[in-house]
Enzyme design. Structure first.
Site, short mmCIF file in Angstrom:
data_model
loop_
_atom_site.label_atom_id
_atom_site.label_comp_id
_atom_site.label_asym_id
_atom_site.label_seq_id
_atom_site.Cartn_x
_atom_site.Cartn_y
_atom_site.Cartn_z
N HIS A 1 -34.82 7.65 -37.50
CA HIS A 1 -34.80 8.95 -36.84
C HIS A 1 -35.31 8.86 -35.40
CE1 HIS A 1 -33.65 10.49 -40.66
NE2 HIS A 1 -34.84 10.34 -41.21
N ARG B 1 -52.01 16.17 -30.01
CA ARG B 1 -52.32 14.74 -30.01
C ARG B 1 -53.26 14.34 -31.14
NH1 ARG B 1 -50.60 11.18 -26.86
NH2 ARG B 1 -49.66 12.89 -25.67
N LYS C 1 1.08 18.35 -12.34
CA LYS C 1 1.09 19.73 -11.85
C LYS C 1 2.35 20.45 -12.28
CE LYS C 1 1.04 22.61 -7.72
NZ LYS C 1 0.76 22.72 -6.28
N PHE D 1 -52.69 11.47 -21.64
CA PHE D 1 -54.16 11.57 -21.66
C PHE D 1 -54.67 12.35 -22.88
CE2 PHE D 1 -53.13 15.22 -18.67
CZ PHE D 1 -53.50 16.25 -19.53
N ARG E 1 0.83 -1.22 0.00
CA ARG E 1 0.00 0.00 0.00
C ARG E 1 0.86 1.26 0.00
NH1 ARG E 1 -5.44 -0.18 3.72
NH2 ARG E 1 -6.57 -1.81 2.59
N ASP F 1 -6.21 2.52 -6.13
CA ASP F 1 -4.82 2.99 -6.18
C ASP F 1 -4.69 4.36 -5.52
OD1 ASP F 1 -2.16 3.54 -6.88
OD2 ASP F 1 -2.36 2.45 -8.77
#
Length: 508
Positions: free
Chosen positions: A270, A430, A136, A456, A63, A124
């Site tokens: 489409h 609709r 950096k 609806f 580690r 890691d």
């Protein structure tokens, strides 16, 4: 002597060749134990262990390796600041000019069936930390995380003796691009929150696309590092490069057919289904789908939920399709037939659809929602008219309901049995969608039709259109309009059965 820190999880020939190149150019190579052993075993001589630099052994089962001032000081010192140079020299710290790191494969391992404690060991810490430090200080240090960048670094060292500022800056950007995706994948795995304070974003480029929505737009396709899904894992076996529109249509086509256990076929154009049908076998499903709308299917995307047979392959070759999708492997005889079409894109799907969140980007933001799901049974509806559904109408209605959720709102689907005959969506009202879907269906059949709406009816006019058809005798819609009673009364007057599901299925 110039120095390079090299510590990678996967050791391969490209790594060795690059390390040998650096050695020939006078670099001393510093490596963690595993990489050190690999390089020494393959004949590199000018390589030392990190522990030789830190005077401290690797501990805690590996580690802790690189986290030490002798490493970070050599990487982060600004060569243009005399105070920095004096500081590291007083501590006998040597400058490190190149850093080559690859991470523990957390992203790969999290998808395997390993226990929680084991997956933690693939998070890691040292690798991302060292690489971020090098990135950096890109004004002076070359940070490498992509094996494909070895050749770029070699070319510049050969030409100029060192890397250019432009290259170092670009490589530094790639470092932070990688670490952000890596951290996001870990965060998502541990946090397990659908809507966290900060949106997870961890994607890796899979392919450059042929073009975007239009040929003048460049585009690429990225796959998630955190989620599974059918479009994450597919193989293209034949044909031209995929485009942006191809992938969007492929996604919808596969979602449609994946809802059914019976042989199913769907054509998309489409981003909208042209035809969908189920059959006793996949050839029948294809024939019914193509019959549903042969005009719109021209140049479309087709998906099936079973393997393609030789008989189906021959049928497909009589029409023009851009893409075909099918699960699993293709038999050689089937591929041979399909490949007679030079440009058709043949796709093998490896995974089922997932149940992950959906993301829609808008200018300056992103919308996130749960996926729209259709109930898995046919019981979540309420008959609101005097007339009831026939058994065959119930099967047809719920088949159409699974299709309508994939049609752009306002969406209307008219079906006969388990075959769509009229689909209309994307209309601004609709009634237009209803008229189009009904008229298209009537061109194909004049009996046993049903109609499904994604939302609806704001007025009774849709019911009036249904009655005008003379053959549509059953409707399913969500209900919820302030004028529901007007639509119910109209159905009763016409002798039409109608049910409410209480669940809208808008698709914007």
């Amino acid at each position: 002597m110039k120095k390079a820190l090299i510590s990678v999880y996967k050791k391969n020939e490209k790594l060795f060749d690059f390390s040998r190149f650096l050695e020939k150019k006078g670099y001393e190579i510093i490596s963690t134990d595993g990489t050190y052993k690999y390089l020494k075993k393959n004949g590199l001589s000018n390589v030392i262990k990190v522990s030789d630099v830190t005077s401290f052994p690797e501990i805690l089962d590996g580690r802790l390796k690189t986290i030490h001032p002798n490493i970070y000081g050599g990487i982060m010192a600004n060569r243009s600041i005399e105070k920095h140079i004096d500081s590291i020299r007083s501590k006998k710290i040597h400058l490190i000019d190149i850093v080559v790191i690859s991470f523990y494969p957390f992203i790969d391992k999290k998808n395997e069936s390993i226990d929680f404690n084991s997956i933690i060991e693939f998070i890691d810490i040292g690798g991302p930390s060292v690489l971020r430090a090098a990135a950096k200080n890109f004004l002076h240090v070359t940070a490498i995380t992509d094996i494909n960048d070895y050749s770029l670094v070699q070319e510049e060292i050969c030409d100029y003796g060192t890397t250019s500022l432009n290259l170092r800056k670009r490589l530094a950007g790639k470092v932070f691009n990688l670490t952000s995706a890596y951290d996001s994948a870990i965060s998502q795995h541990l946090l397990d929150d659908k809507f966290p304070n900060y949106l997870h974003s961890s994607y890796k480029k899979k392919i450059n696309l042929r073009y975007g929505e239009n040929p003048h737009q460049k585009a690429s396709y990225y796959v998630s590092n955190t989620h599974q899904g059918a479009m994450r894992n597919f193989n293209q076996l034949h044909g031209k490069k995929l485009s942006f529109n191809n992938l969007r249509d492929m996604d919808i086509a596969w979602k449609v057919v994946s809802q059914f256990s019976e042989p199913a076929c769907c054509t998309i154009k489409h981003s909208t289904p042209c035809g969908v049908a189920l059959g006793k076998n996949i050839v029948e499903a294809f024939q019914k789908t193509y019959y549903a709308d042969s005009i719109s299917s021209f140049g479309g995307i087709m998906a099936v939920n079973t393997r393609i047979t030789k008989e189906l392959a021959k049928e497909i070759n009589h029409i023009f399709l851009e893409v075909i999708l099918a699960p699993g492997e293709y038999e050689e005889d089937v591929l041979r037939i399909l490949k007679l079409k030079k440009n058709i894109r043949i796709i093998s799907i490896k995974e089922p659809i997932s149940n992950q969140l959906e993301y829609i980007q808008i200018d300056g933001g992103i919308l996130v929602q749960e996926p729209d799901e259709i109930t898995k049974n046919n019981e979540d509806y309420k008959i609101v008219t005097k007339k009831k559904f026939l058994d065959k109408e119930i099967k047809s209605l719920f088949f159409a309901l699974k299709v309508v959720q994939h049609v752009k709102s306002n969406a209307i689907v008219v079906a006969k049995g388990r075959q769509t005959l009229g689909i209309s969506g994307g209309q601004t009202n609709r009634i237009w969608a209803a008229r189009q879907a009904i008229d298209r269906a009537l061109e194909k059949s004049n009996e046993d039709l049903v109609l499904v709406s994604d939302a609806f009816f704001p007025f009774r006019d849709v019911v009036d259109e249904v009655a005008r058809s003379g053959v549509i005798r059953a409707i399913i819609q969500p209900g919820g309009s302030v004028r529901d009673e007007e639509s119910i009364k109209a159905c009763n007057d016409y002798g039409i059965a109608m049910a409410f599901t209480g669940k809208r299925h808008f698709k914007h």
